[in-house]
Motif scaffolding. Sequence first.
Motif, PDB file in Angstrom:
ATOM      1  N   LEU A   1      -0.065  17.690  -1.306  1.00 24.03           N
ATOM      2  CA  LEU A   1      -1.256  18.517  -1.512  1.00 24.03           C
ATOM      3  C   LEU A   1      -2.233  18.414  -0.343  1.00 24.03           C
ATOM      4  CD1 LEU A   1      -1.889  17.814  -5.301  1.00 24.03           C
ATOM      5  CD2 LEU A   1      -0.952  19.898  -4.272  1.00 24.03           C
ATOM      6  N   GLY A   2      -1.942  17.510   0.603  1.00 26.15           N
ATOM      7  CA  GLY A   2      -2.771  17.382   1.791  1.00 26.15           C
ATOM      8  C   GLY A   2      -3.826  16.298   1.719  1.00 26.15           C
ATOM      9  N   TYR A   3      -3.736  15.423   0.735  1.00 26.42           N
ATOM     10  CA  TYR A   3      -4.725  14.352   0.577  1.00 26.42           C
ATOM     11  C   TYR A   3      -4.106  12.989   0.860  1.00 26.42           C
ATOM     12  CZ  TYR A   3      -7.124  18.042  -1.981  1.00 26.42           C
ATOM     13  OH  TYR A   3      -7.714  19.227  -2.348  1.00 26.42           O
ATOM     14  N   GLY A   4      -4.955  12.030   1.195  1.00 29.13           N
ATOM     15  CA  GLY A   4      -4.533  10.637   1.294  1.00 29.13           C
ATOM     16  C   GLY A   4      -3.864  10.239   2.594  1.00 29.13           C
ATOM     17  N   TYR A   5      -4.108  10.978   3.664  1.00 27.21           N
ATOM     18  CA  TYR A   5      -3.453  10.672   4.931  1.00 27.21           C
ATOM     19  C   TYR A   5      -4.209   9.663   5.800  1.00 27.21           C
ATOM     20  CZ  TYR A   5       0.114  14.223   4.391  1.00 27.21           C
ATOM     21  OH  TYR A   5       1.179  14.951   3.954  1.00 27.21           O
TER      22      TYR A   5
ATOM     23  N   THR B   1      -6.738   5.057   3.130  1.00 23.10           N
ATOM     24  CA  THR B   1      -6.360   5.677   1.859  1.00 23.10           C
ATOM     25  C   THR B   1      -4.872   5.502   1.600  1.00 23.10           C
ATOM     26  OG1 THR B   1      -8.092   7.323   2.235  1.00 23.10           O
ATOM     27  CG2 THR B   1      -6.499   7.800   0.512  1.00 23.10           C
ATOM     28  N   ALA B   2      -4.061   5.690   2.634  1.00 29.05           N
ATOM     29  CA  ALA B   2      -2.611   5.523   2.475  1.00 29.05           C
ATOM     30  C   ALA B   2      -2.267   4.075   2.135  1.00 29.05           C
ATOM     31  CB  ALA B   2      -1.894   5.966   3.751  1.00 29.05           C
ATOM     32  N   SER B   3      -2.940   3.142   2.788  1.00 28.06           N
ATOM     33  CA  SER B   3      -2.699   1.723   2.501  1.00 28.06           C
ATOM     34  C   SER B   3      -3.135   1.369   1.084  1.00 28.06           C
ATOM     35  CB  SER B   3      -3.432   0.837   3.510  1.00 28.06           C
ATOM     36  OG  SER B   3      -2.904   1.036   4.799  1.00 28.06           O
ATOM     37  N   LEU B   4      -4.285   1.888   0.649  1.00 30.15           N
ATOM     38  CA  LEU B   4      -4.751   1.648  -0.708  1.00 30.15           C
ATOM     39  C   LEU B   4      -3.769   2.240  -1.718  1.00 30.15           C
ATOM     40  CD1 LEU B   4      -6.916   0.649  -2.705  1.00 30.15           C
ATOM     41  CD2 LEU B   4      -8.024   2.882  -2.431  1.00 30.15           C
TER      42      LEU B   4
ATOM     43  N   HIS C   1       3.535  -2.821   8.396  1.00 32.99           N
ATOM     44  CA  HIS C   1       2.334  -2.615   7.606  1.00 32.99           C
ATOM     45  C   HIS C   1       2.750  -2.134   6.221  1.00 32.99           C
ATOM     46  CE1 HIS C   1       2.785   1.666   8.669  1.00 32.99           C
ATOM     47  NE2 HIS C   1       3.079   1.190   9.847  1.00 32.99           N
ATOM     48  N   VAL C   2       1.826  -2.110   5.291  1.00 24.03           N
ATOM     49  CA  VAL C   2       2.168  -1.883   3.891  1.00 24.03           C
ATOM     50  C   VAL C   2       2.772  -0.496   3.661  1.00 24.03           C
ATOM     51  CG1 VAL C   2      -0.126  -1.094   3.151  1.00 24.03           C
ATOM     52  CG2 VAL C   2       1.383  -2.237   1.527  1.00 24.03           C
ATOM     53  N   THR C   3       2.289   0.523   4.351  1.00 20.42           N
ATOM     54  CA  THR C   3       2.845   1.864   4.127  1.00 20.42           C
ATOM     55  C   THR C   3       4.272   1.974   4.651  1.00 20.42           C
ATOM     56  OG1 THR C   3       1.756   2.634   6.144  1.00 20.42           O
ATOM     57  CG2 THR C   3       0.628   3.061   4.057  1.00 20.42           C
ATOM     58  N   MET C   4       4.559   1.262   5.710  1.00 15.10           N
ATOM     59  CA  MET C   4       5.933   1.252   6.240  1.00 15.10           C
ATOM     60  C   MET C   4       6.868   0.541   5.260  1.00 15.10           C
ATOM     61  SD  MET C   4       6.991  -0.354   9.872  1.00 15.10           S
ATOM     62  CE  MET C   4       8.637  -0.512  10.453  1.00 15.10           C
ATOM     63  N   ALA C   5       6.430  -0.597   4.763  1.00 11.86           N
ATOM     64  CA  ALA C   5       7.252  -1.362   3.826  1.00 11.86           C
ATOM     65  C   ALA C   5       7.464  -0.596   2.519  1.00 11.86           C
ATOM     66  CB  ALA C   5       6.599  -2.715   3.549  1.00 11.86           C
ATOM     67  N   THR C   6       6.409   0.059   2.022  1.00 10.99           N
ATOM     68  CA  THR C   6       6.557   0.794   0.768  1.00 10.99           C
ATOM     69  C   THR C   6       7.402   2.046   0.936  1.00 10.99           C
ATOM     70  OG1 THR C   6       4.416   1.876   1.103  1.00 10.99           O
ATOM     71  CG2 THR C   6       4.461  -0.103  -0.294  1.00 10.99           C
ATOM     72  N   SER C   7       7.398   2.631   2.105  1.00  9.98           N
ATOM     73  CA  SER C   7       8.278   3.778   2.363  1.00  9.98           C
ATOM     74  C   SER C   7       9.741   3.348   2.312  1.00  9.98           C
ATOM     75  CB  SER C   7       7.949   4.393   3.729  1.00  9.98           C
ATOM     76  OG  SER C   7       8.846   5.433   4.023  1.00  9.98           O
ATOM     77  N   ILE C   8      10.050   2.230   2.931  1.00 14.08           N
ATOM     78  CA  ILE C   8      11.418   1.705   2.900  1.00 14.08           C
ATOM     79  C   ILE C   8      11.786   1.295   1.478  1.00 14.08           C
ATOM     80  CG2 ILE C   8      12.883  -0.202   3.710  1.00 14.08           C
ATOM     81  CD1 ILE C   8      11.221  -0.056   6.361  1.00 14.08           C
ATOM     82  N   LEU C   9      10.836   0.676   0.767  1.00 17.82           N
ATOM     83  CA  LEU C   9      11.077   0.264  -0.611  1.00 17.82           C
ATOM     84  C   LEU C   9      11.320   1.473  -1.521  1.00 17.82           C
ATOM     85  CD1 LEU C   9      11.255  -2.178  -2.482  1.00 17.82           C
ATOM     86  CD2 LEU C   9       8.778  -1.999  -2.805  1.00 17.82           C
TER      87      LEU C   9
END
Length: 132
Positions: A95-99, A103-106, A20-28
Amino acid sequence: MTYAPRERPLSPHTTIWRWHVTMATSILHRATGCALYGGGLLMALWALSLAAGPEAYGTFKAILGSFPGKIVMFLLTLSAFYHLAKGIQHLIWDLGYGYKVQTASLGAMICLAFSGAATVVVWIIAAMTGAL
């Protein structure tokens, strides 16, 4: 007393998880961090060639001004902007936001869009000012 070997759980692997996009962007994000180390080495070579004199500096400029050199510089620019954007997303998470998943994908998509747009704008400006 004899003990039978216990079956231990295996760690999840990338072939098991659905990409998924968050996994790919974390690796990137990790990959761009490594690429920026390479950019730091290029900056050190630039400084060394500058200190070595006009001939060495001319050679360095010729290499980076070639088509493959420009591709490397374009990718380093893209890496810098992506790493910046993803770092800001990490600060927001700290800061505790965007989880939430949406939201994380966006946020991941915004990081990709920002880095691409900022890189293209910088290279257009460089071309317009004669820096290429």
